[in-house]
Design a protein around this motif. Structure first.
Motif, PDB file in Angstrom:
ATOM      1  N   GLN B  45       7.413  -4.614   0.484  1.00 41.77           N
ATOM      2  CA  GLN B  45       7.121  -4.222   1.862  1.00 41.77           C
ATOM      3  C   GLN B  45       5.626  -4.260   2.174  1.00 41.77           C
ATOM      4  O   GLN B  45       5.240  -4.466   3.315  1.00 41.77           O
ATOM      5  N   LEU B  46       4.834  -4.003   1.134  1.00 40.17           N
ATOM      6  CA  LEU B  46       3.404  -3.853   1.388  1.00 40.17           C
ATOM      7  C   LEU B  46       2.632  -4.526   0.266  1.00 40.17           C
ATOM      8  O   LEU B  46       2.945  -4.323  -0.910  1.00 40.17           O
ATOM      9  N   GLN B  60       2.216  -6.675   5.497  1.00 40.32           N
ATOM     10  CA  GLN B  60       3.512  -6.011   5.544  1.00 40.32           C
ATOM     11  C   GLN B  60       4.557  -7.113   5.584  1.00 40.32           C
ATOM     12  O   GLN B  60       4.447  -8.040   6.381  1.00 40.32           O
ATOM     13  N   TRP B  61       5.541  -6.995   4.719  1.00 41.68           N
ATOM     14  CA  TRP B  61       6.570  -8.032   4.612  1.00 41.68           C
ATOM     15  C   TRP B  61       7.946  -7.465   4.898  1.00 41.68           C
ATOM     16  O   TRP B  61       8.249  -6.320   4.571  1.00 41.68           O
ATOM     17  N   GLY B  62       8.804  -8.328   5.460  1.00 36.79           N
ATOM     18  CA  GLY B  62      10.210  -8.014   5.592  1.00 36.79           C
ATOM     19  C   GLY B  62      10.996  -8.778   4.542  1.00 36.79           C
ATOM     20  O   GLY B  62      10.426  -9.286   3.560  1.00 36.79           O
ATOM     21  N   HIS B  89       3.949  -2.998  -3.267  1.00 38.54           N
ATOM     22  CA  HIS B  89       4.922  -1.913  -3.340  1.00 38.54           C
ATOM     23  C   HIS B  89       6.214  -2.411  -2.706  1.00 38.54           C
ATOM     24  O   HIS B  89       6.175  -3.036  -1.638  1.00 38.54           O
TER      25      HIS B  89
END
Lengths: 144, 105
Positions: B45-46, B60-62, B89
């Motif tokens: 996510q990060l 920030q990832w999906g 993370h």
């Protein structure tokens, strides 16, 4: 609190943060949004204008939607962030990259595309937003 | 450095090109396994990067980032020997990190 200040503080102490605090940093509503307009709303993009100063390099035809390499560069001065969206994915927001301290507004990454779709980029410059897009044809969807 | 993370940082003119490759399943939470069971979401996510301790990139990832994520970014003002660190993370609370010294390209 100013965003810059908030970011600087959070990054410095990131390793020490409990999971809840990390979850608070992640824009859950935007990433779980099922449509581009909803994702935009949660990214707090009020209005945006198309820009020819955003370069997107992605294939016209992608054989495997599980891995589509995308390169994005913003040539707009003072670019703070680059968001990448795919309008036909179950959750369109793919990533949001925020730059500081001499990082160029440029990324290369690899994304999943469920089907042929419009790849959209939203660039944040202060309170202004700029966009560009590119159509990518996908032979085999990759959003399992 | 974790075994599942590879990094390289090359100074080319004014720009340092940083390449990062992370071993991670990036499960969307929609895929079914051979037994028709849904595989739980498991994704980064990060991701943050720093240059000599100063933050330079926050991502920030999906779930739409491909399995075994790949990332290139560019830094200005870095010198040979400078230290670049990357930390990630995921949604299960797992974390990983890697580092690379800038070398002449």
């Amino acid at each position: 609190m100013q965003r810059r200040h908030f970011l600087g503080m959070s990054l410095a102490s990131l390793l020490l943060l409990p999971l809840q605090a990390l979850a608070a940093l992640w824009n859950k509503a935007a990433f779980e949004a099922a449509t581009v307009p909803a994702a935009r709303q949660h990214l707090q993009v009020a209005s945006e204008q198309p820009s020819s100063e955003i370069d997107i390099v992605a294939p016209d035809f992608a054989e495997n939607g599980a891995v589509v390499q995308v390169e994005v560069r913003s040539r707009i001065a003072n670019t703070e962030a680059i968001a990448i969206l795919v309008d036909k994915n179950p959750t369109p927001l793919i990533a949001n990259f925020m730059f500081s301290n001499g990082a160029d507004p440029y990324v290369v990454t690899r994304i999943k595309m469920a089907e042929s779709a419009q790849l959209q980029v939203i660039v944040k410059v202060g309170e202004h937003y700029f966009t560009a897009s590119k159509q990518v044809q996908v032979s085999l969807g990759g959003c399992g | 450095m974790n075994d599942n993370m590879k990094m390289r940082a090359l100074l080319k003119g004014e720009i340092t090109e940083v390449k990062v490759l992370i071993g991670h399943p990036m499960e969307t939470g929609r895929r079914k396994n051979d037994l028709e069971q849904v595989v739980p979401a498991h994704f980064i996510q990060l991701l943050t990067a720093s240059l000599n301790g100063k933050p330079v990139l926050e991502a920030q990832w999906g779930t739409g980032i491909s399995k075994n994520p790949y990332l290139t970014f560019h830094l200005r003002g870095a010198k040979v020997g400078d230290l670049i660190k990357v930390v990630w993370h995921d949604n299960k609370g797992q974390t990983g990190n890697g580092e690379a010294s800038v070398s002449a390209g």
